[in-house]
Scaffold this motif. Structure first.
Motif, short mmCIF file in Angstrom:
data_model
loop_
_atom_site.label_atom_id
_atom_site.label_comp_id
_atom_site.label_asym_id
_atom_site.label_seq_id
_atom_site.Cartn_x
_atom_site.Cartn_y
_atom_site.Cartn_z
N TYR A 183 0.75 -1.26 -0.01
CA TYR A 183 0.00 0.02 0.07
C TYR A 183 0.81 1.37 0.05
O TYR A 183 0.60 2.10 -0.74
CB TYR A 183 -0.66 0.32 1.27
N TYR A 184 1.95 1.22 0.98
CA TYR A 184 2.84 2.43 1.02
C TYR A 184 3.44 2.93 -0.26
O TYR A 184 3.64 3.70 -0.71
CB TYR A 184 3.64 2.30 2.20
N GLU A 185 3.92 1.45 -0.88
CA GLU A 185 4.82 1.71 -2.34
C GLU A 185 3.90 2.44 -3.29
O GLU A 185 4.19 3.18 -4.06
CB GLU A 185 5.23 0.42 -2.58
N GLU A 186 2.59 1.79 -3.23
CA GLU A 186 1.74 2.34 -4.34
C GLU A 186 1.24 3.89 -4.20
O GLU A 186 1.43 4.53 -4.88
CB GLU A 186 0.48 1.47 -4.29
N VAL A 187 1.10 4.24 -2.80
CA VAL A 187 0.97 5.68 -2.47
C VAL A 187 1.95 6.49 -3.01
O VAL A 187 1.84 7.58 -3.43
CB VAL A 187 0.51 5.71 -1.06
N LEU A 188 3.06 6.22 -2.80
CA LEU A 188 4.28 6.80 -2.98
C LEU A 188 4.52 7.10 -4.65
O LEU A 188 4.87 8.05 -5.15
CB LEU A 188 5.69 6.02 -2.61
N LYS A 189 4.17 6.09 -5.54
CA LYS A 189 4.15 6.30 -6.94
C LYS A 189 3.27 7.46 -7.37
O LYS A 189 3.70 8.31 -8.10
CB LYS A 189 3.55 5.08 -7.56
N TYR A 190 2.22 7.67 -6.81
CA TYR A 190 1.25 8.56 -7.00
C TYR A 190 1.69 9.90 -6.50
O TYR A 190 1.55 11.11 -7.29
CB TYR A 190 -0.28 8.42 -6.66
N MET A 191 2.09 9.95 -5.20
CA MET A 191 2.79 11.19 -4.77
C MET A 191 3.78 11.68 -5.54
O MET A 191 4.08 13.02 -5.90
CB MET A 191 3.21 10.77 -3.25
N GLU A 192 4.58 10.78 -5.87
CA GLU A 192 5.74 11.24 -6.83
C GLU A 192 5.27 12.08 -8.09
O GLU A 192 5.79 13.02 -8.76
CB GLU A 192 6.77 10.13 -7.08
N MET A 193 4.26 11.21 -8.63
CA MET A 193 3.79 11.76 -9.95
C MET A 193 3.25 13.17 -9.84
O MET A 193 3.32 14.01 -10.45
CB MET A 193 2.81 11.02 -10.58
N LEU A 194 2.25 13.18 -8.73
CA LEU A 194 1.70 14.51 -8.36
C LEU A 194 2.70 15.82 -8.19
O LEU A 194 2.63 16.84 -8.24
CB LEU A 194 0.63 14.38 -7.41
N ARG A 195 3.96 15.18 -7.24
CA ARG A 195 4.81 16.14 -7.07
C ARG A 195 5.51 16.74 -8.44
O ARG A 195 5.78 17.96 -8.56
CB ARG A 195 5.81 15.55 -6.06
N ALA A 196 5.58 15.79 -9.17
CA ALA A 196 6.31 16.12 -10.59
C ALA A 196 5.80 17.01 -11.29
O ALA A 196 6.12 18.05 -11.90
CB ALA A 196 6.66 14.99 -11.48
N ILE A 197 4.28 16.97 -11.43
CA ILE A 197 3.36 17.74 -12.31
C ILE A 197 2.95 19.06 -11.47
O ILE A 197 2.39 19.90 -12.13
CB ILE A 197 2.29 17.29 -12.67
N SER A 198 3.07 19.12 -10.09
CA SER A 198 2.58 20.28 -9.37
C SER A 198 3.75 21.31 -8.97
O SER A 198 3.22 22.47 -8.80
CB SER A 198 1.84 19.88 -8.03
N TYR A 199 4.92 20.89 -8.77
CA TYR A 199 5.98 21.70 -8.56
C TYR A 199 6.52 22.41 -9.52
O TYR A 199 6.45 21.65 -10.74
CB TYR A 199 7.15 21.11 -7.65
N ASP A 200 7.17 23.47 -9.33
CA ASP A 200 7.94 24.34 -10.52
C ASP A 200 9.41 23.63 -10.52
O ASP A 200 9.78 23.18 -9.56
CB ASP A 200 8.11 25.92 -9.95
#
Length: 200
Positions: A183-200
């Motif tokens: 569960y945690y590993e899967e959550v991290l995948k989505y977090m990293e994707m959201l980080r990549a598209i949300s941050y400058d």
């Protein structure tokens, strides 16, 4: 609640708690069956009512207990020095994954309890739930939002994180493949994707 519950062996306590968490997480207060709980816990129904008096007493206990377990883990598992928006959220999810190693249904139960619509059950946990929600919000509010792109609304991103994490958890349980670390590993995948598209 009868405090003598904690005089039981820890293994028996956890069997009862886990059985109740599962029943309330999957069925909500109204549809959770004490018959199912005692069968899963391997105890008599009389024992449940001896310690908790009513189904409502058991519900309130497992909610309060869940909050205590999570808060205890948060005090050691989420550093006060972390200010990155996504890292804070990742740390909180890591805390949940640790809690779910001992109590697999604890987070699903917390999701379900947050939208509980049976008046007596919702009322019984209201004060504890509001205090818990406030404490989590204070941690999340430490997140630095200055790195977000102008077009990336951090509040919407936060909502997306909650929805995605809940969906991941429910899907894993439905498919019978739930493991806290997965569960945690899967959550991290989505977090990293959201980080990549949300941050400058």
């Amino acid at each position: 609640m009868n405090e003598k519950f904690f005089d039981l062996k820890k293994e028996k306590q956890d069997r009862i708690i886990n059985a109740a968490l599962r029943a309330f997480a999957l069925g909500g207060y109204m549809h959770a069956s004490t018959d199912d709980i005692v069968k899963m816990a391997g105890i008599s129904k009389g024992l449940i009512f001896h310690y908790f008096e009513t189904k409502l007493g058991l519900y309130q206990f497992v909610y309060d207990y869940s909050v205590r377990v999570i808060n205890l883990e948060i005090t050691t598992g989420v550093s006060r020095d972390i200010t990155d928006f996504f890292t804070i959220r990742e740390e909180i999810e890591r805390v949940y994954s640790v809690c779910m190693q001992q109590y697999p249904y604890i987070k699903l139960f917390m999701y379900r309890a947050a939208v509980e619509d049976t008046p007596e059950a919702a009322s019984a946990i209201l004060e504890t739930r509001e205090n818990y929600d406030e404490s989590i919000r204070k941690i999340l509010d430490r997140g630095d939002i200055t790195r977000f792109k102008p077009e990336a609304n951090y509040q919407i991103v936060d909502d997306m994180i909650q929805m995605v994490n809940k969906e991941i958890l429910e899907k894993m349980f439905q498919e019978g493949v739930f493991q806290p670390e997965d569960y945690y590993e899967e959550v991290l995948k989505y977090m990293e994707m959201l980080r990549a598209i949300s941050y400058d």
